[in-house]
Design a protein around this motif. Structure first.
Motif, PDB file in Angstrom:
ATOM      1  N   ASP A 125       0.852  -1.189   0.000  1.00 58.50           N
ATOM      2  CA  ASP A 125       0.000   0.000   0.000  1.00 58.50           C
ATOM      3  C   ASP A 125       0.890   1.242   0.000  1.00 58.50           C
ATOM      4  OD1 ASP A 125      -2.235   1.582   0.043  1.00 58.50           O
ATOM      5  OD2 ASP A 125      -2.573   1.367   2.199  1.00 58.50           O
ATOM      6  N   THR A 126       1.671   1.363  -1.052  1.00 60.33           N
ATOM      7  CA  THR A 126       2.581   2.495  -1.230  1.00 60.33           C
ATOM      8  C   THR A 126       2.403   3.035  -2.639  1.00 60.33           C
ATOM      9  OG1 THR A 126       4.369   1.098  -2.061  1.00 60.33           O
ATOM     10  CG2 THR A 126       4.300   1.473   0.327  1.00 60.33           C
ATOM     11  N   GLU A 127       3.037   4.131  -2.913  1.00 61.90           N
ATOM     12  CA  GLU A 127       2.944   4.723  -4.246  1.00 61.90           C
ATOM     13  C   GLU A 127       3.471   3.770  -5.319  1.00 61.90           C
ATOM     14  OE1 GLU A 127       4.907   8.513  -6.475  1.00 61.90           O
ATOM     15  OE2 GLU A 127       4.113   8.852  -4.451  1.00 61.90           O
ATOM     16  N   GLU A 128       4.544   3.042  -4.987  1.00 59.99           N
ATOM     17  CA  GLU A 128       5.136   2.116  -5.957  1.00 59.99           C
ATOM     18  C   GLU A 128       4.306   0.847  -6.136  1.00 59.99           C
ATOM     19  OE1 GLU A 128       6.858   3.030  -3.148  1.00 59.99           O
ATOM     20  OE2 GLU A 128       7.977   4.691  -4.011  1.00 59.99           O
ATOM     21  N   ALA A 129       3.530   0.484  -5.125  1.00 59.74           N
ATOM     22  CA  ALA A 129       2.689  -0.724  -5.138  1.00 59.74           C
ATOM     23  C   ALA A 129       3.482  -1.965  -5.553  1.00 59.74           C
ATOM     24  CB  ALA A 129       1.469  -0.529  -6.035  1.00 59.74           C
ATOM     25  N   LEU A 130       4.652  -2.141  -4.935  1.00 61.93           N
ATOM     26  CA  LEU A 130       5.484  -3.300  -5.243  1.00 61.93           C
ATOM     27  C   LEU A 130       4.854  -4.577  -4.694  1.00 61.93           C
ATOM     28  CD1 LEU A 130       9.027  -1.884  -4.375  1.00 61.93           C
ATOM     29  CD2 LEU A 130       8.036  -2.224  -6.652  1.00 61.93           C
ATOM     30  N   LEU A 131       5.093  -5.675  -5.380  1.00 62.40           N
ATOM     31  CA  LEU A 131       4.645  -6.968  -4.898  1.00 62.40           C
ATOM     32  C   LEU A 131       5.464  -7.341  -3.666  1.00 62.40           C
ATOM     33  CD1 LEU A 131       2.746  -9.372  -5.517  1.00 62.40           C
ATOM     34  CD2 LEU A 131       4.687 -10.413  -6.710  1.00 62.40           C
ATOM     35  N   THR A 132       4.787  -7.724  -2.594  1.00 60.19           N
ATOM     36  CA  THR A 132       5.452  -8.131  -1.358  1.00 60.19           C
ATOM     37  C   THR A 132       4.912  -9.494  -0.940  1.00 60.19           C
ATOM     38  OG1 THR A 132       3.817  -7.059   0.052  1.00 60.19           O
ATOM     39  CG2 THR A 132       5.733  -5.745  -0.582  1.00 60.19           C
ATOM     40  N   SER A 133       5.589 -10.100   0.032  1.00 58.09           N
ATOM     41  CA  SER A 133       5.164 -11.426   0.465  1.00 58.09           C
ATOM     42  C   SER A 133       5.388 -11.614   1.955  1.00 58.09           C
ATOM     43  CB  SER A 133       5.950 -12.489  -0.304  1.00 58.09           C
ATOM     44  OG  SER A 133       5.531 -13.767   0.092  1.00 58.09           O
TER      45      SER A 133
END
Length: 124
Positions: A78-86
């Motif tokens: 839930d960030t501006e970059e919306a990177l995939l996390t796990s």
């Protein structure tokens, strides 16, 4: 591996499930991965699976626990970059304790898998 992840001072927990998920849940390290989804996704998934299978094997070897399950989730930050996390969490299903993720199939905001030692390939 799992014993190494325990905090030095145990806290007070509402129930066993809360304790297990607090102690055994980990965000997968991803700061070193590329941001581009086509590069990031396979590396992150591979890292999660390798870590999870190693921990499940260690649980069997050290604790003789063959019932422990790993829960792997993939979602966008839930960030501006919306990177995939796990995240990877380990729990042992118990008859008197609610499931780690109730109604697993109904989860819509992340990709989630419940994995047992039997799901881990011998080569990982």
């Amino acid at each position: 591996m799992l014993t190494d992840l325990r905090p030095e001072t145990p806290g007070t927990y509402f129930d066993r499930l809360t304790e297990e998920t607090a102690i055994n849940g980990r965000g997968m390290t991803d700061y070193d991965l590329p941001a581009a989804p086509h590069e990031r996704t396979p590396l992150l998934v591979r890292r999660c699976l390798a870590y999870m299978c190693a921990c499940l094997r260690k649980a069997q070897e050290e604790f003789r626990d063959t019932q422990v399950k790993a829960y792997v989730s993939l979602s966008f930050a839930d960030t501006e970059e919306a990177l995939l996390t796990s995240n990877v969490t380990f729990c042992t299903p118990l008859p008197d304790v609610r499931p780690c993720i109730p109604e697993l199939e109904a989860v819509t905001d992340a990709a989630v898998a419940e994995i047992s030692l039997e799901d881990c390939p011998a080569w990982s």
